[in-house]
Motif scaffolding. Structure first.
Motif, PDB file in Angstrom:
ATOM      1  N   MET A   1     -32.332  54.073   9.128  1.00 18.06           N
ATOM      2  CA  MET A   1     -33.462  54.945   9.406  1.00 18.06           C
ATOM      3  C   MET A   1     -32.948  56.224  10.067  1.00 18.06           C
ATOM      4  N   TYR A   2     -33.314  57.357   9.536  1.00 15.97           N
ATOM      5  CA  TYR A   2     -32.902  58.614  10.134  1.00 15.97           C
ATOM      6  C   TYR A   2     -34.071  59.592  10.105  1.00 15.97           C
ATOM      7  N   GLY A   3     -33.955  60.642  10.879  1.00 11.96           N
ATOM      8  CA  GLY A   3     -35.022  61.621  10.960  1.00 11.96           C
ATOM      9  C   GLY A   3     -35.310  61.979  12.406  1.00 11.96           C
ATOM     10  N   PHE A   4     -35.988  63.087  12.607  1.00 11.83           N
ATOM     11  CA  PHE A   4     -36.232  63.583  13.962  1.00 11.83           C
ATOM     12  C   PHE A   4     -37.209  62.673  14.713  1.00 11.83           C
ATOM     13  N   VAL A  94     -30.958  44.140  14.587  1.00 15.13           N
ATOM     14  CA  VAL A  94     -31.631  45.439  14.711  1.00 15.13           C
ATOM     15  C   VAL A  94     -30.837  46.290  15.704  1.00 15.13           C
ATOM     16  N   ILE A  95     -30.358  47.445  15.260  1.00 18.39           N
ATOM     17  CA  ILE A  95     -29.541  48.300  16.129  1.00 18.39           C
ATOM     18  C   ILE A  95     -30.233  49.637  16.345  1.00 18.39           C
ATOM     19  N   HIS A  96     -30.635  49.872  17.587  1.00 16.72           N
ATOM     20  CA  HIS A  96     -31.148  51.189  17.948  1.00 16.72           C
ATOM     21  C   HIS A  96     -29.959  52.103  18.220  1.00 16.72           C
ATOM     22  N   ASN A  97     -29.911  53.231  17.531  1.00 13.31           N
ATOM     23  CA  ASN A  97     -28.823  54.208  17.727  1.00 13.31           C
ATOM     24  C   ASN A  97     -27.450  53.597  17.468  1.00 13.31           C
ATOM     25  N   SER A 126     -30.823  52.549  13.279  1.00 19.46           N
ATOM     26  CA  SER A 126     -31.276  53.938  13.316  1.00 19.46           C
ATOM     27  C   SER A 126     -30.120  54.828  13.735  1.00 19.46           C
ATOM     28  N   ILE A 127     -30.118  56.056  13.220  1.00 20.00           N
ATOM     29  CA  ILE A 127     -29.159  57.067  13.668  1.00 20.00           C
ATOM     30  C   ILE A 127     -29.932  58.307  14.088  1.00 20.00           C
ATOM     31  N   ASP A 128     -29.333  59.072  15.006  1.00 16.06           N
ATOM     32  CA  ASP A 128     -30.002  60.278  15.493  1.00 16.06           C
ATOM     33  C   ASP A 128     -29.111  61.511  15.485  1.00 16.06           C
ATOM     34  N   HIS A 129     -27.785  61.294  15.477  1.00 17.94           N
ATOM     35  CA  HIS A 129     -26.881  62.443  15.503  1.00 17.94           C
ATOM     36  C   HIS A 129     -26.626  62.941  14.087  1.00 17.94           C
ATOM     37  N   TRP A 147     -25.651  50.694   3.029  1.00 17.60           N
ATOM     38  CA  TRP A 147     -26.951  51.148   3.538  1.00 17.60           C
ATOM     39  C   TRP A 147     -27.959  51.501   2.448  1.00 17.60           C
ATOM     40  N   CYS A 148     -29.213  51.213   2.750  1.00 19.24           N
ATOM     41  CA  CYS A 148     -30.340  51.825   2.042  1.00 19.24           C
ATOM     42  C   CYS A 148     -30.913  52.832   3.037  1.00 19.24           C
ATOM     43  N   TRP A 149     -30.948  54.106   2.666  1.00 23.72           N
ATOM     44  CA  TRP A 149     -31.330  55.162   3.612  1.00 23.72           C
ATOM     45  C   TRP A 149     -32.839  55.450   3.537  1.00 23.72           C
ATOM     46  N   TYR A 150     -33.473  55.549   4.701  1.00 24.87           N
ATOM     47  CA  TYR A 150     -34.901  55.876   4.775  1.00 24.87           C
ATOM     48  C   TYR A 150     -35.112  57.029   5.758  1.00 24.87           C
ATOM     49  N   HIS A 151     -35.742  58.090   5.265  1.00 20.50           N
ATOM     50  CA  HIS A 151     -36.044  59.246   6.118  1.00 20.50           C
ATOM     51  C   HIS A 151     -37.394  59.004   6.799  1.00 20.50           C
ATOM     52  N   VAL A 152     -37.353  58.797   8.113  1.00 23.06           N
ATOM     53  CA  VAL A 152     -38.575  58.457   8.848  1.00 23.06           C
ATOM     54  C   VAL A 152     -38.718  59.336  10.088  1.00 23.06           C
ATOM     55  N   PRO A 153     -39.037  60.610   9.911  1.00 22.65           N
ATOM     56  CA  PRO A 153     -39.216  61.482  11.080  1.00 22.65           C
ATOM     57  C   PRO A 153     -40.475  61.109  11.854  1.00 22.65           C
TER      58      PRO A 153
END
Length: 275
Positions: A1-4, A94-97, A126-129, A147-153
């Protein structure tokens, strides 16, 4: 999961609603420190408890040896082993950051990649950087993590994650900066790394100077056959500057000088770890 925005609530809501039939562990990568070995032990324990709950484990009520006393390799053999009639039995991690400060080093990412490809583990993170993908090579991305990438701002504030930022900066600023610089350097070519080493060695030997003149760096790089032209050197320097590994300032005599914005101790440690 990535996005602002923070994805903490999103991931936890998904875990509590969609993963109720499986064992789940949560890793908070935003914490100042995470014990990767303990993570592997915990996943093994959760998997064992899940097997016992299903009453389908044919190896007894408890493992022959406590998981905490087993080697990492034995733990991975268990997580990736063949279990009787348990092809669909796995632990959701489940890994936050996953790009958090405590997990950015190469060793931690290699462990997480091995965890992700175990047959009895499923991972969501999730990633944030913006530079988080630099943490992984092709094998890790396509074969291990897969990975399966999901854009979730979500645009949600980093309330929980942000609590630890001042602690990280206050207690381990140099160490954390060194770790981040190492990750970036290891993603560059061997020649680029060698150019950086020349600059670092010069800075350590001439601490009272403003920095290393660009012409001097070019001459030394030519002598070691690291660059064939000023254009090649400039391309390396641009990469260094983009990642804030190197900065430039003007010497009193008018020369442009390059310097690495790290304390001497941190720079020495970085050179030792950059193999």
């Amino acid at each position: 999961m990535y996005g602002f925005g923070s994805k903490k609530i999103l991931l936890e809501d998904f875990a509590s609603s969609a993963l109720t039939d499986f064992g789940v562990i949560v890793i908070n990568g935003y914490l100042p420190s995470v014990n990767i070995k303990q993570v592997v032990i915990t996943i093994a324990e959760v998997l064992w408890d899940h097997l016992k709950t299903k009453r389908k484990c044919s190896t007894g009520s408890k493992p022959k040896h406590p998981f905490s006393s087993q080697s990492t390799e034995d733990l991975f053999l268990f997580l990736d082993g063949q279990l009787p009639n348990e092809k669909d039995c796995f632990v959701c991690t489940v890994i936050h950051n996953i790009d958090g400060p405590a997990l950015r080093d190469s060793e931690s990412q290699q462990y997480l990649a091995r965890i992700a490809c175990c047959s009895h583990v499923r991972m969501i993170a999730s990633i944030d950087h913006v530079n988080a993908p630099l943490l992984w090579d092709k094998k890790m991305v396509h074969t291990q993590f897969n990975w399966c990438w999901y854009h979730v701002p979500t645009y949600a504030p980093y309330k929980v994650e942000g609590v630890f930022f001042p602690l990280i900066l206050a207690s381990g600023g140099n160490a954390q900066t060194t770790k981040t610089a190492l990750v970036v350097l290891q993603s560059l070519t061997p020649n680029a790394q060698s150019v950086f080493k020349i600059l670092a060695e010069y800075q350590l030997a001439n601490e009272k100077e403003e920095g290393m003149p660009v012409n001097t760096l070019y001459t030394k790089c030519r002598e070691r056959f690291l660059v064939s032209s000023q254009v090649t050197l400039n391309s390396h320097l641009t990469e260094f500057k983009d990642h804030e590994l190197v900065k430039m300032r003007r010497h009193p005599d008018g020369q442009d000088c390059l310097y690495i914005p790290l304390a001497s101790e941190a720079l020495e440690k970085l050179l030792q770890e950059l193999v």
